[in-house]
Design a protein around this motif. Structure first.
Motif, PDB file in Angstrom:
ATOM      1  N   TYR A 175       7.990 -18.133 103.516  1.00  0.00           N
ATOM      2  CA  TYR A 175       8.153 -17.032 103.881  1.00  0.00           C
ATOM      3  C   TYR A 175       8.148 -16.329 105.144  1.00  0.00           C
ATOM      4  N   LEU A 176       8.685 -15.559 105.801  1.00  0.00           N
ATOM      5  CA  LEU A 176       8.266 -15.078 107.056  1.00  0.00           C
ATOM      6  C   LEU A 176       8.813 -13.639 107.128  1.00  0.00           C
ATOM      7  N   CYS A 177       7.487 -12.961 107.739  1.00  0.00           N
ATOM      8  CA  CYS A 177       7.859 -11.549 108.307  1.00  0.00           C
ATOM      9  C   CYS A 177       8.493 -11.473 109.738  1.00  0.00           C
ATOM     10  N   SER A 178       9.083 -10.634 110.039  1.00  0.00           N
ATOM     11  CA  SER A 178       9.430 -10.191 111.376  1.00  0.00           C
ATOM     12  C   SER A 178       9.366  -9.012 111.775  1.00  0.00           C
ATOM     13  N   VAL A 179       9.244  -8.392 113.084  1.00  0.00           N
ATOM     14  CA  VAL A 179       9.469  -7.057 113.329  1.00  0.00           C
ATOM     15  C   VAL A 179      10.470  -7.098 114.532  1.00  0.00           C
ATOM     16  N   GLY A 180      11.388  -5.929 114.540  1.00  0.00           N
ATOM     17  CA  GLY A 180      12.346  -5.647 115.140  1.00  0.00           C
ATOM     18  C   GLY A 180      11.920  -4.713 116.639  1.00  0.00           C
ATOM     19  N   THR A 181      13.014  -4.939 117.632  1.00  0.00           N
ATOM     20  CA  THR A 181      12.430  -4.175 118.953  1.00  0.00           C
ATOM     21  C   THR A 181      13.768  -3.535 119.258  1.00  0.00           C
ATOM     22  N   TYR A 220       8.960 -24.428 116.159  1.00  0.00           N
ATOM     23  CA  TYR A 220       7.986 -25.842 115.845  1.00  0.00           C
ATOM     24  C   TYR A 220       7.496 -25.901 114.254  1.00  0.00           C
ATOM     25  N   PRO A 221       7.215 -27.015 113.962  1.00  0.00           N
ATOM     26  CA  PRO A 221       6.685 -27.157 112.494  1.00  0.00           C
ATOM     27  C   PRO A 221       5.512 -26.210 112.287  1.00  0.00           C
ATOM     28  N   ALA A 222       5.490 -25.609 111.167  1.00  0.00           N
ATOM     29  CA  ALA A 222       4.184 -24.543 110.886  1.00  0.00           C
ATOM     30  C   ALA A 222       3.939 -23.621 111.987  1.00  0.00           C
ATOM     31  N   GLU A 223       5.077 -23.131 112.555  1.00  0.00           N
ATOM     32  CA  GLU A 223       5.141 -21.957 113.222  1.00  0.00           C
ATOM     33  C   GLU A 223       6.472 -21.007 112.842  1.00  0.00           C
ATOM     34  N   GLY A 224       6.199 -19.898 113.386  1.00  0.00           N
ATOM     35  CA  GLY A 224       7.648 -19.031 112.972  1.00  0.00           C
ATOM     36  C   GLY A 224       8.333 -19.186 114.129  1.00  0.00           C
ATOM     37  N   PRO A 225       9.715 -18.863 114.226  1.00  0.00           N
ATOM     38  CA  PRO A 225      10.766 -19.019 115.163  1.00  0.00           C
ATOM     39  C   PRO A 225      10.242 -18.051 116.410  1.00  0.00           C
ATOM     40  N   THR A 226      10.406 -18.542 117.418  1.00  0.00           N
ATOM     41  CA  THR A 226      10.075 -18.105 118.704  1.00  0.00           C
ATOM     42  C   THR A 226      11.333 -17.570 119.707  1.00  0.00           C
ATOM     43  N   PHE A 227      11.425 -16.237 119.930  1.00  0.00           N
ATOM     44  CA  PHE A 227      12.780 -15.942 120.740  1.00  0.00           C
ATOM     45  C   PHE A 227      12.804 -16.538 122.087  1.00  0.00           C
ATOM     46  N   LEU A 228      14.258 -17.152 122.262  1.00  0.00           N
ATOM     47  CA  LEU A 228      14.204 -17.701 123.553  1.00  0.00           C
ATOM     48  C   LEU A 228      14.946 -17.013 124.820  1.00  0.00           C
ATOM     49  N   ILE A 229      16.403 -16.659 124.262  1.00  0.00           N
ATOM     50  CA  ILE A 229      17.328 -16.013 125.005  1.00  0.00           C
ATOM     51  C   ILE A 229      18.109 -15.293 124.200  1.00  0.00           C
ATOM     52  N   ALA A 270      12.086 -29.671 119.109  1.00  0.00           N
ATOM     53  CA  ALA A 270      11.959 -28.309 118.113  1.00  0.00           C
ATOM     54  C   ALA A 270      13.151 -28.114 117.555  1.00  0.00           C
ATOM     55  N   VAL A 271      13.143 -27.393 116.403  1.00  0.00           N
ATOM     56  CA  VAL A 271      14.593 -26.957 115.718  1.00  0.00           C
ATOM     57  C   VAL A 271      14.892 -25.553 116.498  1.00  0.00           C
ATOM     58  N   TYR A 272      16.197 -25.581 116.725  1.00  0.00           N
ATOM     59  CA  TYR A 272      16.870 -24.309 117.365  1.00  0.00           C
ATOM     60  C   TYR A 272      17.925 -23.759 116.501  1.00  0.00           C
ATOM     61  N   PHE A 273      17.587 -22.433 116.387  1.00  0.00           N
ATOM     62  CA  PHE A 273      18.437 -21.571 115.654  1.00  0.00           C
ATOM     63  C   PHE A 273      19.267 -20.637 116.300  1.00  0.00           C
ATOM     64  N   CYS A 274      20.475 -20.609 116.158  1.00  0.00           N
ATOM     65  CA  CYS A 274      21.158 -19.386 116.635  1.00  0.00           C
ATOM     66  C   CYS A 274      21.256 -18.342 115.651  1.00  0.00           C
ATOM     67  N   ALA A 275      21.210 -17.040 116.097  1.00  0.00           N
ATOM     68  CA  ALA A 275      21.465 -15.631 115.170  1.00  0.00           C
ATOM     69  C   ALA A 275      22.308 -14.891 116.063  1.00  0.00           C
ATOM     70  N   ASN A 280      16.866  -5.495 119.932  1.00  0.00           N
ATOM     71  CA  ASN A 280      17.702  -6.067 119.042  1.00  0.00           C
ATOM     72  C   ASN A 280      16.983  -7.539 118.814  1.00  0.00           C
ATOM     73  N   ILE A 281      15.705  -7.753 119.617  1.00  0.00           N
ATOM     74  CA  ILE A 281      14.939  -9.142 119.487  1.00  0.00           C
ATOM     75  C   ILE A 281      14.178  -8.965 118.266  1.00  0.00           C
ATOM     76  N   GLN A 282      14.041  -9.881 117.272  1.00  0.00           N
ATOM     77  CA  GLN A 282      12.928  -9.954 116.369  1.00  0.00           C
ATOM     78  C   GLN A 282      12.038 -10.744 116.760  1.00  0.00           C
ATOM     79  N   TYR A 283      10.762 -10.600 116.281  1.00  0.00           N
ATOM     80  CA  TYR A 283       9.606 -11.360 116.442  1.00  0.00           C
ATOM     81  C   TYR A 283       9.021 -11.838 115.091  1.00  0.00           C
ATOM     82  N   PHE A 284       8.584 -12.959 115.101  1.00  0.00           N
ATOM     83  CA  PHE A 284       8.294 -13.482 113.559  1.00  0.00           C
ATOM     84  C   PHE A 284       6.717 -13.932 113.713  1.00  0.00           C
ATOM     85  N   GLY A 285       6.219 -13.658 112.343  1.00  0.00           N
ATOM     86  CA  GLY A 285       4.823 -14.371 112.024  1.00  0.00           C
ATOM     87  C   GLY A 285       5.003 -15.902 112.077  1.00  0.00           C
TER      88      GLY A 285
END
Lengths: 113, 113
Positions: free
Chosen positions: B91-97, A39-48, A86-91, B100-105
Motif C-alpha cells: 500500500y502506497l501513499c502519494s502526493v500530487g504537484t 527499486y525493491p522495498a521502495e516507492g516509485p521514483t519519478f524519472l521523466i 529496477a522495475v519501470y512503470f509508465c503512467a 501533474n507529477i506524483q511523489y510516493f512514499g
C-alpha cells in the motif's frame, strides 16, 4: 480493462548499451505521460514525463518519445548503468490537472555488467 | 519534491483484524492519494484523500473496507479493515504537484495470514 500496457515484463541489456522500454495506451484522453522507476522495498521514483503536445523530452541519459497516432511511448536510457536495474512503470493522466495516474504493469530492467 | 514518510513499512496481520497506515508529508499538499500494488501487478488507485471532506474512491473500492482520514494538508491514514489474505499487497501513499507529477512514499508491505 488495462488502459496502459507494458508488454515486456522483463528486459536484459548489457552495460553501456541502450535500454528501450515500451508502453502502449488505449485511452485517447490521456494527455500527459510519466515514467517511474521502482527499486525493491521502495516507492516509485519519478524519472521523466512528457506532455501530449510534444513528441520528445530529454533529461540526461533518459529520453521519452511519444507517438500519439500509435498511442505508444518509449523510454530510452543511454548508456545503461548497473544502477538502472529496477522495475519501470509508465503512467498516464487524462485531462491535464486531475492528477489521477493510470499505471502500466511494469518492466523489470536488468543491466548486465 | 516532497519527503513522504509512511509507516509501518511492513506488517503481518491475522485475518479479520484491521491495520491503519499513516502517511506524513514534510510540506502542505492539496492532493494525496492511496494506491495498492498486489503481487506481480501494477499500481491501482484506491482513493483520493480530500482534506476536510470524504475521500473519493475508485471503482471497486469502498469506504467500509478502506476508510481514509485526511485531518490536515500534511497527513493522511488508510485503514485496511476486516482483512483477508487477498488484502496482502503493498500500500502506497502519494502526493500530487502542480506539474501533474506524483511523489510516493516507500510503501507498506502487508501480509495477511
Amino acid at each position: 480493462d488495462q488502459q496502459v500496457k507494458q508488454n515486456s515484463p522483463s528486459l536484459s541489456v548489457q552495460e553501456g548499451r541502450i535500454s528501450i522500454l515500451n508502453c502502449d495506451y488505449t485511452n485517447s484522453m490521456f494527455d500527459y505521460f510519466l515514467w517511474y522507476k521502482k527499486y525493491p522495498a521502495e516507492g516509485p521514483t519519478f524519472l521523466i514525463s512528457i506532455s501530449s503536445i510534444k513528441d520528445k523530452n530529454e533529461d540526461g541519459r533518459f529520453t521519452v518519445f511519444l507517438n500519439k497516432s500509435a498511442k505508444h511511448l518509449s523510454l530510452h536510457i543511454v548508456p545503461s548503468q548497473p544502477g538502472d536495474s529496477a522495475v519501470y512503470f509508465c503512467a498516464a493522466v487524462a485531462n491535464f490537472g486531475n492528477e489521477k495516474l493510470t499505471f502500466g504493469t511494469g518492466t523489470r530492467l536488468t543491466i548486465i555488467p | 519534491s516532497a519527503v513522504i514518510s509512511q509507516k509501518p513499512s511492513r506488517d503481518i496481520c491475522q485475518r479479520g483484524t484491521s491495520l491503519t497506515i499513516q502517511c506524513q508529508v514534510d510540506s502542505q499538499v492539496t492532493m494525496m492519494f492511496w494506491y495498492r500494488q498486489q503481487p506481480g501487478q501494477s499500481l491501482t488507485l484506491i482513493a483520493t484523500a480530500n482534506q476536510g471532506s470524504e475521500a473519493t474512491y475508485e471503482s471497486g473500492f469502498v469506504i467500509d473496507k478502506f476508510p481514509i482520514s485526511r485531518p490536515n494538508l500534511t497527513f493522511s491514514t488508510l485503514t485496511v479493515s476486516n482483512m483477508s489474505p487477498e488484502d496482502s499487497s503493498i500500500y502506497l501513499c502519494s502526493v500530487g504537484t502542480a506539474k501533474n507529477i506524483q511523489y510516493f512514499g516507500a510503501g507498506t508491505r502487508l501480509s495477511v495470514l
